[in-house]
Structure formats: C-alpha cells, structure tokens
Design an enzyme around this catalytic site. Structure first.
Site, PDB file in Angstrom:
ATOM      1  N   ARG A  51       0.816  -1.222   0.000  1.00 26.48           N
ATOM      2  CA  ARG A  51       0.000   0.000   0.000  1.00 26.48           C
ATOM      3  C   ARG A  51       0.846   1.267   0.000  1.00 26.48           C
ATOM      4  O   ARG A  51       0.492   2.267  -0.604  1.00 26.48           O
ATOM      5  CB  ARG A  51      -0.921  -0.009   1.209  1.00 26.48           C
ATOM      6  CG  ARG A  51      -2.303  -0.469   0.799  1.00 26.48           C
ATOM      7  CD  ARG A  51      -3.325  -0.126   1.794  1.00 26.48           C
ATOM      8  NE  ARG A  51      -2.809  -0.334   3.140  1.00 26.48           N
ATOM      9  CZ  ARG A  51      -3.551  -0.556   4.193  1.00 26.48           C
ATOM     10  NH1 ARG A  51      -4.843  -0.607   4.068  1.00 26.48           N
ATOM     11  NH2 ARG A  51      -3.052  -0.727   5.386  1.00 26.48           N
ATOM     12  N   LYS A 149       0.937 -19.980   5.768  1.00 28.47           N
ATOM     13  CA  LYS A 149       0.088 -20.061   6.939  1.00 28.47           C
ATOM     14  C   LYS A 149      -0.005 -18.708   7.638  1.00 28.47           C
ATOM     15  O   LYS A 149       0.927 -17.925   7.477  1.00 28.47           O
ATOM     16  CB  LYS A 149       0.618 -21.111   7.897  1.00 28.47           C
ATOM     17  CG  LYS A 149       1.928 -20.742   8.580  1.00 28.47           C
ATOM     18  CD  LYS A 149       2.211 -21.704   9.681  1.00 28.47           C
ATOM     19  CE  LYS A 149       2.240 -21.057  11.009  1.00 28.47           C
ATOM     20  NZ  LYS A 149       3.442 -20.286  11.282  1.00 28.47           N
ATOM     21  N   ASP A 178       4.838 -24.471   3.396  1.00 29.02           N
ATOM     22  CA  ASP A 178       5.177 -24.792   4.773  1.00 29.02           C
ATOM     23  C   ASP A 178       6.696 -24.811   4.754  1.00 29.02           C
ATOM     24  O   ASP A 178       7.303 -25.732   4.193  1.00 29.02           O
ATOM     25  CB  ASP A 178       4.636 -26.167   5.176  1.00 29.02           C
ATOM     26  CG  ASP A 178       4.929 -26.449   6.641  1.00 29.02           C
ATOM     27  OD1 ASP A 178       6.089 -26.236   7.050  1.00 29.02           O
ATOM     28  OD2 ASP A 178       4.024 -26.866   7.372  1.00 29.02           O
ATOM     29  N   HIS A 179       7.312 -23.796   5.321  1.00 31.15           N
ATOM     30  CA  HIS A 179       8.749 -23.649   5.078  1.00 31.15           C
ATOM     31  C   HIS A 179       9.561 -24.824   5.637  1.00 31.15           C
ATOM     32  O   HIS A 179      10.685 -25.055   5.227  1.00 31.15           O
ATOM     33  CB  HIS A 179       9.283 -22.291   5.557  1.00 31.15           C
ATOM     34  CG  HIS A 179       9.501 -22.175   7.030  1.00 31.15           C
ATOM     35  ND1 HIS A 179       8.498 -21.917   7.918  1.00 31.15           N
ATOM     36  CD2 HIS A 179      10.627 -22.283   7.779  1.00 31.15           C
ATOM     37  CE1 HIS A 179       8.999 -21.862   9.140  1.00 31.15           C
ATOM     38  NE2 HIS A 179      10.290 -22.093   9.094  1.00 31.15           N
ATOM     39  N   LYS A 183      13.338 -27.279   4.283  1.00 33.30           N
ATOM     40  CA  LYS A 183      14.585 -27.467   5.040  1.00 33.30           C
ATOM     41  C   LYS A 183      15.321 -28.688   4.495  1.00 33.30           C
ATOM     42  O   LYS A 183      14.710 -29.709   4.202  1.00 33.30           O
ATOM     43  CB  LYS A 183      14.286 -27.637   6.538  1.00 33.30           C
ATOM     44  CG  LYS A 183      13.772 -26.342   7.181  1.00 33.30           C
ATOM     45  CD  LYS A 183      13.666 -26.479   8.676  1.00 33.30           C
ATOM     46  CE  LYS A 183      12.942 -25.287   9.290  1.00 33.30           C
ATOM     47  NZ  LYS A 183      13.799 -24.217   9.766  1.00 33.30           N
ATOM     48  N   GLU A 217      12.052 -24.062  20.645  1.00 33.08           N
ATOM     49  CA  GLU A 217      12.602 -22.732  20.375  1.00 33.08           C
ATOM     50  C   GLU A 217      12.972 -22.055  21.686  1.00 33.08           C
ATOM     51  O   GLU A 217      12.370 -22.349  22.728  1.00 33.08           O
ATOM     52  CB  GLU A 217      11.552 -21.874  19.669  1.00 33.08           C
ATOM     53  CG  GLU A 217      11.106 -22.422  18.340  1.00 33.08           C
ATOM     54  CD  GLU A 217      10.141 -21.462  17.651  1.00 33.08           C
ATOM     55  OE1 GLU A 217      10.610 -20.576  16.939  1.00 33.08           O
ATOM     56  OE2 GLU A 217       8.928 -21.596  17.860  1.00 33.08           O
ATOM     57  N   ASP A 236      -0.044 -22.628  15.469  1.00 32.50           N
ATOM     58  CA  ASP A 236       1.159 -22.022  14.899  1.00 32.50           C
ATOM     59  C   ASP A 236       2.167 -23.075  14.414  1.00 32.50           C
ATOM     60  O   ASP A 236       2.832 -22.877  13.402  1.00 32.50           O
ATOM     61  CB  ASP A 236       1.816 -21.122  15.974  1.00 32.50           C
ATOM     62  CG  ASP A 236       3.000 -20.337  15.433  1.00 32.50           C
ATOM     63  OD1 ASP A 236       2.855 -19.724  14.361  1.00 32.50           O
ATOM     64  OD2 ASP A 236       4.069 -20.342  16.076  1.00 32.50           O
ATOM     65  N   HIS A 241       3.774 -27.434  10.570  1.00 32.77           N
ATOM     66  CA  HIS A 241       5.133 -27.983  10.532  1.00 32.77           C
ATOM     67  C   HIS A 241       5.233 -29.380  11.152  1.00 32.77           C
ATOM     68  O   HIS A 241       5.810 -30.298  10.573  1.00 32.77           O
ATOM     69  CB  HIS A 241       6.120 -27.057  11.268  1.00 32.77           C
ATOM     70  CG  HIS A 241       6.055 -25.622  10.837  1.00 32.77           C
ATOM     71  ND1 HIS A 241       5.853 -25.253   9.537  1.00 32.77           N
ATOM     72  CD2 HIS A 241       6.183 -24.463  11.535  1.00 32.77           C
ATOM     73  CE1 HIS A 241       5.856 -23.925   9.446  1.00 32.77           C
ATOM     74  NE2 HIS A 241       6.051 -23.426  10.648  1.00 32.77           N
ATOM     75  N   LYS A 340       7.838 -22.557  22.899  1.00 31.05           N
ATOM     76  CA  LYS A 340       8.702 -21.378  22.908  1.00 31.05           C
ATOM     77  C   LYS A 340       9.344 -21.268  24.282  1.00 31.05           C
ATOM     78  O   LYS A 340       8.830 -21.805  25.261  1.00 31.05           O
ATOM     79  CB  LYS A 340       7.874 -20.132  22.603  1.00 31.05           C
ATOM     80  CG  LYS A 340       7.255 -20.187  21.197  1.00 31.05           C
ATOM     81  CD  LYS A 340       7.098 -18.828  20.582  1.00 31.05           C
ATOM     82  CE  LYS A 340       6.531 -18.911  19.182  1.00 31.05           C
ATOM     83  NZ  LYS A 340       7.537 -19.108  18.131  1.00 31.05           N
TER      84      LYS A 340
HETATM   85  C1  BG6 Z   1       6.796 -20.171  12.095  1.00 31.56           C
HETATM   86  C2  BG6 Z   1       6.047 -19.887  13.360  1.00 31.56           C
HETATM   87  O1  BG6 Z   1       5.956 -20.795  11.154  1.00 31.56           O
HETATM   88  O2  BG6 Z   1       7.888 -21.036  12.375  1.00 31.56           O
HETATM   89  C3  BG6 Z   1       6.950 -19.256  14.396  1.00 31.56           C
HETATM   90  O3  BG6 Z   1       4.956 -19.000  13.087  1.00 31.56           O
HETATM   91  C4  BG6 Z   1       8.172 -20.116  14.602  1.00 31.56           C
HETATM   92  O4  BG6 Z   1       6.269 -19.059  15.622  1.00 31.56           O
HETATM   93  C5  BG6 Z   1       8.827 -20.474  13.264  1.00 31.56           C
HETATM   94  O5  BG6 Z   1       9.080 -19.395  15.397  1.00 31.56           O
HETATM   95  C6  BG6 Z   1       9.933 -21.491  13.443  1.00 31.56           C
HETATM   96  O6  BG6 Z   1      10.621 -21.631  12.228  1.00 31.56           O
HETATM   97  P1  BG6 Z   1      12.170 -22.058  12.202  1.00 31.56           P
HETATM   98  O7  BG6 Z   1      12.471 -22.224  10.754  1.00 31.56           O
HETATM   99  O8  BG6 Z   1      12.913 -20.946  12.867  1.00 31.56           O
HETATM  100  O9  BG6 Z   1      12.246 -23.330  12.981  1.00 31.56           O
END
Ligand code: BG6
Length: 493
Positions: A51, A149, A178-179, A183, A217, A236, A241, A340
């Site tokens: 924007r 997501k 989904d990242h 990996k 984490e 989340d 994941h 976390k």
């Molecule tokens: C994200 C979550 O999808 O993945 C975050 O929304 C999380 O809360 C993150 O911290 C973790 O990703 P990675 O690649 O750092 O393990």
C-alpha cells in the site's frame, strides 16, 4: 529431487506485502542467494507491491538494507548486489480498492513468462487480492499463487479461504508454503528412507518402538502477540510444521517423488491419525505456557507479562501422543512436542528402534542399548545413527553406544540454503512436491480442531513452565508413563 538444477526461464515474481517483515527477512535475501547461484536469469523481475507510496529506487534501498541486515557479509558481493537490485520494481496497490492494479498490469506487460504472485500479507486479504488479480486479467495459464500459513484458523475458515482462492486459481497454480518442507534435513528424510535399502524394511511397528518429533525454540513472542495469542502453539506449529514432519516419517513410499504421489501418501497418514476428543485429550496432550525464567543466559519475562494481558490461556507449548492407525504403525506412538522459551533451540526427529530380541552378552559386557536414528533439522543439520560396538582395547567384551554421525556443515563445504530459497524457485518451476495441497491442509485441521474443542470442553488449562526448561513436568510424565524418555540434546553429543 533434483529440481534445484532444472534451468529456470525468465519470470516475474510479484511480492504483495513487499515491504513487510517476511519480505525483508526471508524473501528478498532468498531471492538474492538464488540470483548469485545463477538461477534468476535474463530479464527476470521482482516486483514489490504494497500500500505504501514508494519509488523503485526507494524499494531498492529498502532491499539493500534487508540484504545488509540478513545476509552474511562474506556473501555480499557489491556487483551481485547491484545486479540483483536492478531487477527490483515497486508498485503501490491496495487490495481493497482499484488503486494500483492498472499500473501493475502495465508493468507486467504481455510477454509470455511465468508470473508468481506471493501473498506475504495477512490471510484476511488473500481472497481480495486473488479477486483483483482475476478482475484485472492478470492471471494467465502460466501464473502461480503462493500463500503461507495461517491457512485458516480452523477447518471452516481454511475451507472458505481455499474456496476464495479457488475461484480464480486452479489447484495446480496454488503453492501453499510450509517452510519446514524446504529445510534440507526434511528433504533428507525422503532421501534416507527411499534411497537406501537399509531402513525401509525396518520402518514399521515390528522394528520401531516409537518416534519423537521435537521443535523447541528459545524465542518468545518476538512482537507477534496479536497473531500468536489467537493461535497458540497448536495452530502455529502443530497443524502445519509438526504434522508435515510426521507425515514424511509415516507415509508409505510414494510411486515417485512427485507432487501428487507424495501428497496422496501424506494425506493417507493424516486421515489415519487417531482422533483425540474430550474422552482422551487429558491423557494424550499437554498444554503449557511459559513463565519468567532465563533464556540463552538472560532473564526473560513470562508470556503474560510479554503480552500485557494477565488472562490469556494461550498455549506456548504443546505435547501430544499421536498414533497412526494403520497396518505399518499400529501401536507405535508418535510423541510430538513444540514450545517457545524452551531450554535449547533444537528441532529433531528421533526414530527409536526396538531392542534386540535376545541378549547374548554376559553381564560384564553391559546391556545392548536399542538403536536410535536422530535427524537433526536445526541447529547444525545432521543425521546420527546410534549403534552398539565393542569398546576398543583390552579387558574383554564391553558394549558401547556410538554415533555414526553425518554433520552437513562438516561433510559438505557448501552453504546450506535457507528453506525459502528452494521453495521460491520451485514455484517458478511449477514443482509442487514440497507444497501442501488443499485437501492436506484441510485434513490437518480435521485432526487439530477436535483437540482444541476437547481442551475447551474439558477446561484443560495451560500448565506453567519456567522459561529455559523443557516445558511442563506433565509433558515429561506423558512419555515416562509409557516407560520412555524424551531425547534431550545432551544425549546427542
Ligand atoms: C513459524 C512460526 O511458522 O515457524 C513461528 O509462526 C516459529 O512461531 C517459526 O518461530 C519457526 O521456524 P524455524 O524455521 O525458525 O524453525
């Protein structure tokens, strides 16, 4: 799995939310790396769309800062940076009005080339953007849509979102990221399982005692309170994941590592998951929320203080004992945990094999310890197979457990690419294997929704855990009740 080497034709990548956090931290750096790897060629362009009013030059300045901030100095070659920035353009658009869409159309022009639209924006405007793209004739046969997501908040909202997108894009054009699937070690799981004769015959309930999947984490809310407090760890991390990891461990060998064969097999796993409801939720799940403690050596506040809301019962930790009810996995628990502010940042998959059926060694030798395969996703990607050997030297037969270790950074002298690098270019290639299909996302919600409802129905509140620990003691009890223990990182080394 060689798509990385398939040549890429020139393309246009339009990043909606091009000046946002995801673009700055992940997308722009990932595209830069791929440009340095000669994967972004010819007249390919990257168009930031958001924007804010901004010129091309101002956007390039924003991108330059993003690269300086998020790329190691050694990888920043001034000529390559400038060549990359020259590919960048900016258009100010508004998803809720007509503003900017004609300008975007004009910029993209008529040349036939792949067009990828990456929606790095909140899901509430996914549908609006898809509709505007459709109305303005920007979607062609070679166009693709990338979304991330949260894909919905529950099954109903995910379904609605998928429908809104599906009105303008065919499923083959939609790439749900989904990242975790990008990996390296996650893809390695497929290589390990399906490129070795060794594991597959043992990959079942006759030989595997249980599986553990941990994504721990040390970070807390990181300024994402608005989103996180409405989601919690189950939405989340688990719905996406963790379930993707579970699927890759548990799925049957697909006929080919291609989009539909792989996704068909993952879908079967999701559908075979034992349902959790009010009658078993307190036995099979633990919810936790961190309180003040220490993280990475510094004192940190609790979740409620970070949030500034003393009432929230959102979980920052969840542990689940899951079961895949099919022939291969009958009776093999899959223990999942994520949280976390835990003791360490570590993500790993542990395959715990059963003990040998009969111990032939005398008591002086010590007992054989059951084999374990550990796939570490981060930090320090590694595969470690624990085996028993004879302790070297004199003194008779003594058994000892050692690791056959394969650390990626020690073994290969190549930079380990970020998950986004591979995924962004797979979109251009139209390679959907590492992306989630619509029915997969919805099947994951079908399993997760009843857990959330059961928590509400049984009023299962979060158990507190001190920041810097491994979560609530109930999570330890969840696995120890079954005579097993969580694999802690200390044991890895
Ligand atoms: C994200 C979550 O999808 O993945 C975050 O929304 C999380 O809360 C993150 O911290 C973790 O990703 P990675 O690649 O750092 O393990």
């Amino acid at each position: 799995m060689t798509s990385q080497f398939i040549p890429v034709e020139p393309f246009d990548y339009v990043v909606f939310g091009g000046t946002g956090d995801l673009a700055e931290r992940k997308l722009i750096p990932a595209l830069y790396h791929r440009a340095c790897d000669s994967q972004i060629i010819g007249g390919s362009r990257i168009v930031g769309a958001a924007r804010a009013e901004m010129s091309n030059d101002e956007f390039r300045e924003f991108a330059r800062k993003a690269l300086q901030e998020h790329i190691k100095e050694i990888d920043l070659n001034p000529d390559q940076v400038n060549a990359f920035l020259d590919r960048l353009y900016y258009v100010s658009v508004d998803a809720k009005s007509e503003k900017g869409w004609d300008a975007l159309k004009q910029l993209l022009g008529d040349e036939p080339r792949v067009r990828a639209f990456y929606l790095a924006v909140g899901p509430s405007i996914f549908g609006d953007i898809a509709a505007r793209l459709g109305e303005h004739g920007l979607i062609r046969e070679d166009s693709r849509l990338v979304i991330e997501k949260p894909i919905g908040h529950d099954l109903a909202s995910a379904h609605e979102l998928n429908m809104a997108i599906g009105r303008h894009f065919r499923e083959e054009q939609v790439f749900r990221i989904d990242h975790y699937l990008g990996k390296e070690t996650v893809q390695n799981l497929m290589a390990l399982r399906f490129a070795n004769a060794l594991y597959e015959p043992l990959w079942n309930s006759s030989h595997i005692d249980h599986v553990q999947i941990t994504v721990a984490e040390t970070l807390g809310l990181e300024g994402r309170a608005g989103y996180y407090d409405k989601s919690g760890a189950i939405r989340d991390m688990v719905q996406n994941h963790m379930m993707q990891l579970l699927c890759l461990v548990a799925m049957e060998p697909p006929a080919a590592i291609e989009a539909d064969p792989v996704r068909d097999e993952k879908l079967k796993v999701l559908r075979a998951l034992k349902r959790i409801n009010a009658s078993n939720v307190s036995d099979l799940t633990v919810r936790g929320q961190y309180s003040a403690g220490a993280s990475d050596g510094s004192a940190v506040s609790g979740y409620l203080d970070e949030l500034g809301n003393g009432n929230s019962d959102t979980e920052t930790f969840v542990a689940i004992k899951a079961e895949v009810e099919n022939w291969r996995w009958a009776g093999v628990p899959f223990y999942l945990r994520t949280g976390k502010r835990l003791a360490q940042r570590v993500s790993e998959i542990v395959i715990q094999f059963k003990p040998v059926p009969h111990n032939v060694f005398n008591s002086d030798a010590g007992r054989p310890i059951a084999n374990r395969l550990v796939l570490r996703l981060q930090p320090g990607e590694a595969v470690s197979q624990m085996i028993m050997i004879k302790d070297p030297g004199p003194g008779g037969m003594r058994l000892r457990e050692v690791a056959l270790d394969m650390s990626f950074s020690e073994h290969f002298e190549v930079r380990s690419p970020d998950a986004y690098e591979r995924l962004l270019l797979d979109v251009v290639r139209g390679y959907q294997t590492l992306f989630m299909r619509r029915d997969e996302v919805e099947a994951a919600w079908e399993w997760v929704d009843p857990i959330i409802s059961a928590w509400q129905e049984t009023e299962q509140r979060c158990k507190k855990y001190t920041s810097g620990t491994w979560g609530p003691t109930a999570a330890i009890a969840l696995i120890e009740r079954d005579g097993r223990t969580w694999h802690e990182e200390e044991q890895f080394d």
